[in-house]
Write a protein that holds these residues in place. Structure first.
Motif, PDB file in Angstrom:
ATOM      1  N   THR B  84      -8.415  -5.793 -15.049  1.00 50.94           N
ATOM      2  CA  THR B  84      -9.027  -4.652 -15.742  1.00 50.94           C
ATOM      3  C   THR B  84      -8.101  -3.439 -15.682  1.00 50.94           C
ATOM      4  O   THR B  84      -7.824  -2.807 -16.708  1.00 50.94           O
ATOM      5  CB  THR B  84     -10.366  -4.291 -15.064  1.00 50.94           C
ATOM      6  OG1 THR B  84     -11.227  -5.415 -15.163  1.00 50.94           O
ATOM      7  CG2 THR B  84     -11.009  -3.102 -15.729  1.00 50.94           C
ATOM      8  N   GLY B  85      -7.602  -3.168 -14.469  1.00 50.50           N
ATOM      9  CA  GLY B  85      -6.714  -2.020 -14.298  1.00 50.50           C
ATOM     10  C   GLY B  85      -5.453  -2.160 -15.114  1.00 50.50           C
ATOM     11  O   GLY B  85      -5.041  -1.224 -15.822  1.00 50.50           O
ATOM     12  N   LYS B  87      -4.895  -4.016 -17.789  1.00 47.12           N
ATOM     13  CA  LYS B  87      -5.151  -3.995 -19.238  1.00 47.12           C
ATOM     14  C   LYS B  87      -5.455  -2.576 -19.715  1.00 47.12           C
ATOM     15  O   LYS B  87      -5.076  -2.192 -20.817  1.00 47.12           O
ATOM     16  CB  LYS B  87      -6.309  -4.939 -19.562  1.00 47.12           C
ATOM     17  CG  LYS B  87      -6.579  -5.114 -21.039  1.00 47.12           C
ATOM     18  CD  LYS B  87      -5.479  -5.898 -21.744  1.00 47.12           C
ATOM     19  CE  LYS B  87      -5.707  -5.962 -23.239  1.00 47.12           C
ATOM     20  NZ  LYS B  87      -4.629  -6.696 -23.928  1.00 47.12           N
ATOM     21  N   ARG B  88      -6.152  -1.788 -18.896  1.00 43.95           N
ATOM     22  CA  ARG B  88      -6.488  -0.431 -19.334  1.00 43.95           C
ATOM     23  C   ARG B  88      -5.256   0.465 -19.345  1.00 43.95           C
ATOM     24  O   ARG B  88      -5.148   1.366 -20.178  1.00 43.95           O
ATOM     25  CB  ARG B  88      -7.555   0.157 -18.412  1.00 43.95           C
ATOM     26  CG  ARG B  88      -8.896  -0.496 -18.660  1.00 43.95           C
ATOM     27  CD  ARG B  88     -10.007   0.233 -17.963  1.00 43.95           C
ATOM     28  NE  ARG B  88     -11.292  -0.383 -18.274  1.00 43.95           N
ATOM     29  CZ  ARG B  88     -12.448   0.192 -18.023  1.00 43.95           C
ATOM     30  NH1 ARG B  88     -12.495   1.378 -17.451  1.00 43.95           N
ATOM     31  NH2 ARG B  88     -13.568  -0.414 -18.334  1.00 43.95           N
ATOM     32  N   VAL B  89      -4.329   0.215 -18.404  1.00 39.72           N
ATOM     33  CA  VAL B  89      -3.124   1.030 -18.367  1.00 39.72           C
ATOM     34  C   VAL B  89      -2.108   0.557 -19.401  1.00 39.72           C
ATOM     35  O   VAL B  89      -1.394   1.354 -19.990  1.00 39.72           O
ATOM     36  CB  VAL B  89      -2.518   0.989 -16.936  1.00 39.72           C
ATOM     37  CG1 VAL B  89      -1.184   1.703 -16.891  1.00 39.72           C
ATOM     38  CG2 VAL B  89      -3.473   1.611 -15.941  1.00 39.72           C
ATOM     39  N   ARG B  90      -2.056  -0.749 -19.608  1.00 43.49           N
ATOM     40  CA  ARG B  90      -1.076  -1.309 -20.545  1.00 43.49           C
ATOM     41  C   ARG B  90      -1.805  -2.143 -21.600  1.00 43.49           C
ATOM     42  O   ARG B  90      -1.709  -3.378 -21.601  1.00 43.49           O
ATOM     43  CB  ARG B  90      -0.070  -2.181 -19.789  1.00 43.49           C
ATOM     44  CG  ARG B  90       0.691  -1.443 -18.692  1.00 43.49           C
ATOM     45  CD  ARG B  90       1.721  -2.341 -18.068  1.00 43.49           C
ATOM     46  NE  ARG B  90       2.754  -2.698 -19.016  1.00 43.49           N
ATOM     47  CZ  ARG B  90       3.879  -2.023 -19.175  1.00 43.49           C
ATOM     48  NH1 ARG B  90       4.120  -0.957 -18.450  1.00 43.49           N
ATOM     49  NH2 ARG B  90       4.775  -2.404 -20.066  1.00 43.49           N
ATOM     50  N   PRO B  91      -2.519  -1.499 -22.529  1.00 44.87           N
ATOM     51  CA  PRO B  91      -3.302  -2.271 -23.513  1.00 44.87           C
ATOM     52  C   PRO B  91      -2.443  -3.099 -24.452  1.00 44.87           C
ATOM     53  O   PRO B  91      -2.948  -4.020 -25.101  1.00 44.87           O
ATOM     54  CB  PRO B  91      -4.081  -1.190 -24.280  1.00 44.87           C
ATOM     55  CG  PRO B  91      -3.379   0.084 -24.001  1.00 44.87           C
ATOM     56  CD  PRO B  91      -2.700  -0.052 -22.683  1.00 44.87           C
ATOM     57  N   ARG B 118     -18.732  -5.407 -18.665  1.00 47.39           N
ATOM     58  CA  ARG B 118     -18.055  -4.280 -19.318  1.00 47.39           C
ATOM     59  C   ARG B 118     -17.340  -4.704 -20.588  1.00 47.39           C
ATOM     60  O   ARG B 118     -16.875  -3.870 -21.341  1.00 47.39           O
ATOM     61  CB  ARG B 118     -17.009  -3.667 -18.362  1.00 47.39           C
ATOM     62  CG  ARG B 118     -17.563  -2.979 -17.134  1.00 47.39           C
ATOM     63  CD  ARG B 118     -16.462  -2.195 -16.429  1.00 47.39           C
ATOM     64  NE  ARG B 118     -15.323  -3.027 -16.069  1.00 47.39           N
ATOM     65  CZ  ARG B 118     -15.161  -3.630 -14.900  1.00 47.39           C
ATOM     66  NH1 ARG B 118     -16.051  -3.514 -13.957  1.00 47.39           N
ATOM     67  NH2 ARG B 118     -14.091  -4.344 -14.665  1.00 47.39           N
ATOM     68  N   GLU B 120     -14.454  -6.308 -20.729  1.00 49.77           N
ATOM     69  CA  GLU B 120     -13.016  -6.042 -20.600  1.00 49.77           C
ATOM     70  C   GLU B 120     -12.241  -6.996 -21.488  1.00 49.77           C
ATOM     71  O   GLU B 120     -12.567  -8.178 -21.576  1.00 49.77           O
ATOM     72  CB  GLU B 120     -12.567  -6.240 -19.141  1.00 49.77           C
ATOM     73  CG  GLU B 120     -13.116  -5.231 -18.155  1.00 49.77           C
ATOM     74  CD  GLU B 120     -12.675  -3.807 -18.412  1.00 49.77           C
ATOM     75  OE1 GLU B 120     -11.677  -3.618 -19.126  1.00 49.77           O
ATOM     76  OE2 GLU B 120     -13.331  -2.890 -17.915  1.00 49.77           O
ATOM     77  N   ASN B 121     -11.198  -6.490 -22.110  1.00 51.94           N
ATOM     78  CA  ASN B 121     -10.439  -7.309 -23.051  1.00 51.94           C
ATOM     79  C   ASN B 121      -9.389  -8.142 -22.305  1.00 51.94           C
ATOM     80  O   ASN B 121      -8.191  -7.980 -22.495  1.00 51.94           O
ATOM     81  CB  ASN B 121      -9.790  -6.399 -24.088  1.00 51.94           C
ATOM     82  CG  ASN B 121      -9.258  -7.166 -25.266  1.00 51.94           C
ATOM     83  OD1 ASN B 121      -9.702  -8.273 -25.535  1.00 51.94           O
ATOM     84  ND2 ASN B 121      -8.293  -6.589 -25.953  1.00 51.94           N
ATOM     85  N   GLN B 205      -8.372 -12.140 -27.207  1.00 47.23           N
ATOM     86  CA  GLN B 205      -7.796 -10.951 -26.580  1.00 47.23           C
ATOM     87  C   GLN B 205      -6.847 -10.223 -27.538  1.00 47.23           C
ATOM     88  O   GLN B 205      -6.865  -8.989 -27.612  1.00 47.23           O
ATOM     89  CB  GLN B 205      -7.051 -11.332 -25.298  1.00 47.23           C
ATOM     90  CG  GLN B 205      -6.555 -10.118 -24.568  1.00 47.23           C
ATOM     91  CD  GLN B 205      -5.829 -10.432 -23.273  1.00 47.23           C
ATOM     92  OE1 GLN B 205      -5.071  -9.618 -22.803  1.00 47.23           O
ATOM     93  NE2 GLN B 205      -6.065 -11.576 -22.676  1.00 47.23           N
TER      94      GLN B 205
END
Lengths: 80, 259
Positions: B84-85, B87-91, B118, B120-121, B205
């Motif tokens: 999650t972390g 992917k959110r920082v490096r989409p 959530r 998450e992708n 994804q």
């Protein structure tokens, strides 16, 4: 006349689990009891002709040790 | 005039997505098959250079050594939180976790539930072999009723230890999930279907459609104390009736996709 194929088994990866032997539809794979891999397993080998190069052994191989080849179909040579 | 080709056709070779090292898995372990399928799918999609994997704790703890992508190692069960972390920082990167049943369904239950909740992708590859493999074959949350393990030597007693947890069915109820399927690795035909499922999970994804998970029924010949071939038979005869194969949740957009 079936297509002629053959397999090459990489000794670095093969662990002699025999899954390719049970999966082979033409039953042409066996373990090579005359050799040991660096890790101490008997690797798989082709025991006879008849391989069609279908690649099912490579699909089930857990260690991606098998490379499958197939002979190309003979191109027609023009007669005239 | 037809061109004459005499060069042999290479039908199959080891994917470049796998590193050129000998794996530590036991002979006949289907972890190798799932590693290979992931490598093939990432190669085919051309995503290998921008993929980040998250390795679990368990037998597949060394997945970073075998898969030729960037990799990080998570604490036990926390791979979805770490993914999650990332992917959110490096989409722009493709992020996936590779988890076993002890890691995902036991200690990591909270993380996987909330990651799915959530939406998450990220993509999760869930390897279910009904046992804790690395620690010596103890009973896992997914152990079948009556199945003998080192911590249930008389077979799993459902009155004391309960019933196996079916993760795919549970996660399919989450609104955030888009692609939840269960496949098996016991037969070449099913292995090909598993590969298609992994492809669709990564396509989910890439399209940014939320959480995707592929559960793969897997074997543990060493701790089940059977030969690799008998282990595949066990999956077919005993595991599939308890963990039925199928698509539990597929987003209509993904269902239309031809891979």
């Amino acid at each position: 006349m079936p297509v002629k194929g053959w397999i090459e088994v990489n000794d670095l990866y093969c662990k002699g689990c025999e899954l390719c032997i049970t999966a082979c539809p033409v039953d042409v794979i066996q373990l090579d009891y005359s050799r040991l891999t660096p890790k101490g397993y008997h690797p798989a080998m082709l025991k006879s002709d008849g391989c069609t190069g279908c690649g099912i052994c490579a699909v089930i191989c857990p260690d991606a040790a098998i490379t499958v080849y197939r002979e190309p179909k003979k191109a027609k040579v023009p007669t005239a | 005039m037809a061109t004459l080709t005499t060069d042999p056709i290479q039908v199959y070779k080891r994917p470049v997505g796998l590193t050129e090292v000998h794996s530590h898995y036991c002979p006949g372990c289907t972890h190798g098959i799932s590693h290979r399928l992931i490598a093939e799918v990432l190669d085919e999609m051309g995503l290998r250079e921008k993929t980040i994997g998250v390795a679990p704790v368990g037998c597949s703890v060394f997945a970073y050594k075998y898969l030729n992508t960037d990799y990080v190692e998570a604490a036990h069960g926390r791979a979805p939180a770490m993914a999650t972390g990332i992917k959110r920082v490096r989409p722009e990167n493709i992020v996936y976790t590779y988890q076993g049943d002890g890691d995902l369904a036991s200690i990591g239950m909270a993380e996987i539930m909330h990651a799915a909740g959530r939406g998450e992708n990220i993509t999760v590859i869930f390897i279910n072999n009904a046992i804790y493999g690395m620690t010596g074959g103890q009973m896992a949350p997914t152990t079948l009723p009556g199945m003998k393990t080192t911590s249930s030597p008389k077979g799993r007693d459902v009155e004391m230890a309960g019933f196996p947890i079916k993760m795919s069915e549970i996660l399919a109820t989450m609104q955030g999930s888009s692609y939840i399927v269960r496949r098996s690795l016991h037969d070449p035909a099913y292995i090909r279907k598993s590969k298609k499922a992994i492809r669709k999970a990564f396509e989910t994804q890439v399209r940014g459609m939320g959480f995707s998970l592929v559960e793969l029924l897997s074997t543990c010949p060493t701790n089940w104390k059977v030969t690799p071939y008998e282990a595949l038979q066990f999956v077919e005869d005993s595991m599939i009736p308890v963990f039925p194969l199928g698509d539990f949740k597929v987003h209509p957009e993904i269902a239309k996709l031809k891979v």
